[in-house]
Design a protein around this motif. Structure first.
Motif, PDB file in Angstrom:
ATOM      1  N   ASP A  33      -9.356  -9.543   4.368  1.00 36.79           N
ATOM      2  CA  ASP A  33     -10.577  -9.544   5.171  1.00 36.79           C
ATOM      3  C   ASP A  33     -10.596  -8.430   6.215  1.00 36.79           C
ATOM      4  OD1 ASP A  33     -11.409 -11.966   3.828  1.00 36.79           O
ATOM      5  OD2 ASP A  33     -12.662 -12.319   5.586  1.00 36.79           O
ATOM      6  N   ALA A  37     -14.665  -5.658   4.120  1.00 34.89           N
ATOM      7  CA  ALA A  37     -16.010  -5.377   4.631  1.00 34.89           C
ATOM      8  C   ALA A  37     -16.281  -3.881   4.803  1.00 34.89           C
ATOM      9  CB  ALA A  37     -16.229  -6.093   5.961  1.00 34.89           C
ATOM     10  N   SER A  40     -18.750  -2.345   2.502  1.00 32.44           N
ATOM     11  CA  SER A  40     -20.004  -3.100   2.477  1.00 32.44           C
ATOM     12  C   SER A  40     -20.836  -2.912   3.741  1.00 32.44           C
ATOM     13  CB  SER A  40     -19.705  -4.599   2.287  1.00 32.44           C
ATOM     14  OG  SER A  40     -18.955  -4.822   1.112  1.00 32.44           O
ATOM     15  N   ILE A  44     -24.542  -4.319   4.505  1.00 35.15           N
ATOM     16  CA  ILE A  44     -24.742  -5.293   5.575  1.00 35.15           C
ATOM     17  C   ILE A  44     -25.765  -4.773   6.576  1.00 35.15           C
ATOM     18  CG2 ILE A  44     -23.626  -6.441   7.526  1.00 35.15           C
ATOM     19  CD1 ILE A  44     -21.057  -6.534   5.855  1.00 35.15           C
ATOM     20  N   ARG A 113     -17.462 -13.643  12.650  1.00 34.62           N
ATOM     21  CA  ARG A 113     -16.298 -12.795  12.387  1.00 34.62           C
ATOM     22  C   ARG A 113     -15.259 -12.947  13.495  1.00 34.62           C
ATOM     23  NH1 ARG A 113     -14.162 -10.263   8.124  1.00 34.62           N
ATOM     24  NH2 ARG A 113     -13.978  -8.198   9.050  1.00 34.62           N
ATOM     25  N   GLY A 162     -14.505  -5.976  -2.391  1.00 33.56           N
ATOM     26  CA  GLY A 162     -15.705  -5.916  -1.569  1.00 33.56           C
ATOM     27  C   GLY A 162     -16.805  -5.101  -2.219  1.00 33.56           C
ATOM     28  N   THR A 166     -20.365  -6.658  -3.607  1.00 36.70           N
ATOM     29  CA  THR A 166     -21.587  -6.146  -2.990  1.00 36.70           C
ATOM     30  C   THR A 166     -22.539  -5.582  -4.031  1.00 36.70           C
ATOM     31  OG1 THR A 166     -20.393  -5.633  -0.951  1.00 36.70           O
ATOM     32  CG2 THR A 166     -22.500  -4.530  -1.283  1.00 36.70           C
ATOM     33  N   TRP A 171     -23.560  -8.768  -0.290  1.00 37.64           N
ATOM     34  CA  TRP A 171     -22.498  -8.679   0.703  1.00 37.64           C
ATOM     35  C   TRP A 171     -22.064 -10.053   1.202  1.00 37.64           C
ATOM     36  CZ3 TRP A 171     -23.375 -10.871   5.399  1.00 37.64           C
ATOM     37  CH2 TRP A 171     -24.690 -11.013   5.830  1.00 37.64           C
TER      38      TRP A 171
END
Length: 509
Positions: A33, A37, A40, A44, A113, A162, A166, A171
């Protein structure tokens, strides 16, 4: 250690592998994690209607929350027990992962998050601690090797997973995918790990130190996130945040140096080897991570890459690191770790210089191969400097040094993300101004117009070309800057004394 030996002796050998895989996979999920992201962010930002700079809060919020909470792990585990802390953290991580996937605004996503970062901070060291209690001493090298592999596989697979999610789903699924994994890991942990639970004890917590830590780190991050949009110190809000952060930091340092039970034991910084190693680790990892943030966004926003393609390109760094990790482990007992660290950082700097040859026409392999070769040297930097950091302090201070090391690494990540995006935007605007100043579109514009394009279309075509080239020049400028920083860091490591203990690495977080 005696308690760990007794706990492992009572653990059924037939279940050790399952328990070990459960713990290692939990750590892998948290490490994943950190990078899943990255590729992405454009999706996002587009989906939530925000800028790329605002979308980067998704990365920095997670990293800062983790950095603040890592020093609390020892107190939390002592107060509630290691297994209870692991299970509660896994449940919390899964819950906030689900809420991240259901987010409908950037504010909600950033808050969730932060929740992920808080619980993830406890999962990483707890998975490591429990592995030592599950496996007997003669098998702990295997267990720690299993755990260490997740540190390399997470960054390698994060961009790929990711990007694929996506492109083919949305996402939201980069967060929702954690939910079934968290449920299974929590269930397996509840069934298997109860027998290795640690004793609970009432321990004091440095409330004032924790509050000061949250204030100065939080204010600093807000400055880094919104400073560019608020014209930095021309805005009274930024000035107020800067003053608050500076004052809270100074009080934090004084308080932690005099507190009997500090949330971050700064007294261990009296050791020159530790202090120098932490500075070099922060500078070098921050310089490396700046490229890790910028490249996928550049590829997607200006080169037409999909998130999956950008993910594959970014993953080559970690894949290269996986190939050289066994060699580095073999060399560490034989050579001065400062030599390996310095050579590794110089290699990173040289690979950064090769990336200054990129153009807006560079193909996939021209962009990906330098990242693969960068990864080959990454382990020469990371593994020895972790060993160097921990081997230069007394045995009873190793846990504190490891916690401080993790804190500095995650803060460097957040700082690098914010600063690199701001620097990228500033240099892009400067490069655009320089190109426009020397551009003479008259003749070329006339030729294009004769092909049937309207004047407005011609102007838009020139504008797009200028933006693409200016953005590429700003990326190149970042690599010149980070390479210079890395060369300086390669020299700074020699300020550290040669450690007395070599060839062994504490695996404390």
């Amino acid at each position: 250690m005696n308690g760990a030996v007794q706990a492992s002796a009572g653990f059924p050998p037939s279940l050790r592998l399952i328990a070990g895989l459960t713990l290692a996979f939990a750590n892998f999920m948290v490490i994943l994690d950190l990078t899943i992201a990255n590729v992405s962010i454009p999706s996002i930002a587009g989906g939530l209607g925000v800028t790329l700079e605002q979308g980067a809060w998704v990365i920095t919020s997670y990293a800062v929350a983790e950095a603040i909470c890592v020093p609390l792990t020892g107190w939390i585990a002592g107060r509630f027990g290691s297994v209870r802390t692991f299970l509660f953290s896994m449940a919390g991580f899964g819950l906030f992962s689900m809420l991240c996937g259901l987010s409908v605004s950037i504010e909600m996503l950033v808050i969730c998050r932060i929740g992920q970062g808080i619980f993830g901070a406890f999962l990483m060291p707890m998975s490591q601690t429990l592995l030592l209690r599950v496996f007997p001493p003669e098998q702990q090298n295997i267990a720690m090797g299993m755990w260490a592999m997740t540190l390399l596989l997470g960054p390698a697979l994060g961009p790929i997973i990711g990007g694929w999610l996506t492109d083919n789903w949305s996402w939201h699924w980069i967060f929702l995918i954690n939910v079934p994994i968290a449920v299974l890991a929590a269930f397996a942990g509840a069934v298997l790990l109860r027998r290795v639970e640690t004793d609970r004890q009432v321990l004091p917590i440095d409330i004032i130190g924790l509050v000061l830590l949250v204030v100065w780190v939080g204010c600093l991050q807000i400055i880094l996130d919104i400073g560019r949009n608020h014209d930095w110190f021309s805005d009274p809000l930024i000035v107020a945040l800067a003053i608050t952060s500076a004052i809270a930091f100074l009080i934090f340092v004084v308080w932690e140096l005099t507190e009997d039970h500090p949330v971050v034991d700064l007294r261990i910084l009296r050791n020159r080897g530790l202090s120098v190693s932490l500075v070099v680790l922060s500078i070098s990892f921050g310089a490396y991570f700046a490229g890790f943030v910028i490249i996928p966004q550049w590829q997607q926003a200006w080169l037409g890459y999909t998130a999956t393609q950008a993910g594959f390109s970014s993953s080559f760094t970690a894949i290269g690191g996986l190939l050289t990790a066994p060699l580095v482990v073999m060399l560490m007992p034989r050579y001065d770790p400062r030599t390996l660290v310095s050579a590794g950082i110089v290699w990173l700097a040289m690979m950064g210089l090769t990336r200054t040859l990129w153009t807006s026409d560079s193909d996939f392999w021209t962009l990906s191969l330098p990242q693969f070769f960068l990864g080959l040297g990454m382990t020469f930097f990371m593994l020895p400097i972790i060993n160097l950091t921990l081997s230069t302090v007394d045995e009873e201070e190793v846990a504190s040094a490891a916690g401080l090391q993790s804190f500095m690494r995650t803060i460097a990540t957040a700082f690098a993300t914010s600063v690199s995006l701001t620097y990228w935007g500033d240099t892009q605007r400067a490069a655009r101004s320089d190109i426009v100043a020397v551009l003479e579109p008259g003749a070329a514009g006339g030729s294009i117009s004769r092909l049937g394009f309207s004047p407005d279309a011609v102007l838009q075509m020139f504008s797009n070309m200028v933006e693409a080239e200016a953005t590429t020049l700003s990326v190149i400028h970042i690599f010149w800057t980070t390479s210079a920083i890395l060369f300086i860091a390669a020299a700074l490591i020699w300020l550290a004394p040669r450690p007395k203990r070599t060839g062994s690495m504490s695996m404390e977080h």
